[in-house]
Motif scaffolding. Structure first.
Motif, PDB file in Angstrom:
ATOM      1  N   GLY A 181      -6.725   7.348   0.042  1.00 46.69           N
ATOM      2  CA  GLY A 181      -7.475   6.595   1.038  1.00 46.69           C
ATOM      3  C   GLY A 181      -7.117   5.122   1.014  1.00 46.69           C
ATOM      4  O   GLY A 181      -6.548   4.611   0.037  1.00 46.69           O
ATOM      5  N   PRO A 182      -7.443   4.424   2.090  1.00 48.30           N
ATOM      6  CA  PRO A 182      -7.059   3.008   2.185  1.00 48.30           C
ATOM      7  C   PRO A 182      -7.699   2.119   1.115  1.00 48.30           C
ATOM      8  O   PRO A 182      -7.081   1.170   0.652  1.00 48.30           O
ATOM      9  N   GLY A 183      -8.921   2.422   0.712  1.00 50.15           N
ATOM     10  CA  GLY A 183      -9.590   1.588  -0.288  1.00 50.15           C
ATOM     11  C   GLY A 183      -8.877   1.594  -1.625  1.00 50.15           C
ATOM     12  O   GLY A 183      -8.628   0.540  -2.226  1.00 50.15           O
ATOM     13  N   MET A 184      -8.549   2.774  -2.098  1.00 51.46           N
ATOM     14  CA  MET A 184      -7.859   2.877  -3.385  1.00 51.46           C
ATOM     15  C   MET A 184      -6.452   2.297  -3.300  1.00 51.46           C
ATOM     16  O   MET A 184      -6.001   1.606  -4.217  1.00 51.46           O
ATOM     17  N   MET A 219       0.829  -1.204   0.000  1.00 57.13           N
ATOM     18  CA  MET A 219       0.000   0.000   0.000  1.00 57.13           C
ATOM     19  C   MET A 219       0.869   1.263   0.000  1.00 57.13           C
ATOM     20  O   MET A 219       0.543   2.244  -0.665  1.00 57.13           O
ATOM     21  N   ARG A 274      -3.320  -4.564  -4.657  1.00 55.76           N
ATOM     22  CA  ARG A 274      -3.796  -5.873  -5.117  1.00 55.76           C
ATOM     23  C   ARG A 274      -3.548  -6.072  -6.605  1.00 55.76           C
ATOM     24  O   ARG A 274      -3.190  -7.159  -7.050  1.00 55.76           O
ATOM     25  N   TRP A 297      -5.421  -0.065  -1.349  1.00 53.42           N
ATOM     26  CA  TRP A 297      -5.554  -1.527  -1.287  1.00 53.42           C
ATOM     27  C   TRP A 297      -5.815  -2.086  -2.685  1.00 53.42           C
ATOM     28  O   TRP A 297      -5.228  -3.091  -3.072  1.00 53.42           O
ATOM     29  N   GLN A 298      -6.698  -1.444  -3.443  1.00 53.17           N
ATOM     30  CA  GLN A 298      -6.998  -1.922  -4.792  1.00 53.17           C
ATOM     31  C   GLN A 298      -5.765  -1.847  -5.694  1.00 53.17           C
ATOM     32  O   GLN A 298      -5.489  -2.780  -6.457  1.00 53.17           O
TER      33      GLN A 298
END
Length: 146
Positions: free
Chosen positions: A108-111, A85, A117, A113-114
């Motif tokens: 942000g953490p969501g983006m 990340m 990944r 993380w994506q």
């Protein structure tokens, strides 16, 4: 009414969990610095970092056993996730011309993380699984006496 021992046990568990998480985040940050210095991801660093985390948790955070094994495995997995990340954040910062903190905050953490990944390869996953197993094994076994 809870007994003083159960409150103490709960507080020790929370402290051990917090300590393992902080060790995992610190290991991920160090891993990121080395990766950035050498200018490419270093998935093969996962087992040495896992070994260090396993030994550190066994020696400082929790006595050898199942609890130490789970904490070390979790800290190693956290380090692997965190480094990916952070590297995604560094790439965003470089592409957008902003500072790392601003990029992390904006994405942000969501983006993050994506993006992390999407960048994972089977080799990355394999090295991380090996590291998690190594950390758990080292943390659960009793320290040898010399």
């Amino acid at each position: 009414m809870s007994s003083p021992m159960s409150v103490r046990s709960a507080l020790l568990f929370v402290f051990a969990l917090f300590s393992a998480a902080m060790l995992g985040l610190a290991a991920g940050a160090v891993w990121m610095v080395v990766s950035l210095y050498l200018r490419h991801p270093l998935p093969w660093l996962a087992p040495p970092i896992g070994a260090l985390l396993g030994l550190a948790i066994r020696g400082s955070v929790r006595r050898p056993g199942t609890g130490a094994m789970l904490l070390a495995a979790g800290a190693t997995a956290l380090a692997g996730i965190y480094v990916n990340m952070l590297i995604a954040g560094v790439q965003i910062a470089g592409n957008m011309g902003v500072g790392l903190i601003d990029a992390l905050r904006t994405a942000g953490p969501g983006m993050l993380w994506q993006l992390a990944r999407l960048a994972l390869t089977p080799a990355d996953v394999g090295w991380t699984v090996l590291a998690v197993l190594l950390a758990g094994w080292l943390a659960q076994r009793a320290q040898s006496r010399r």
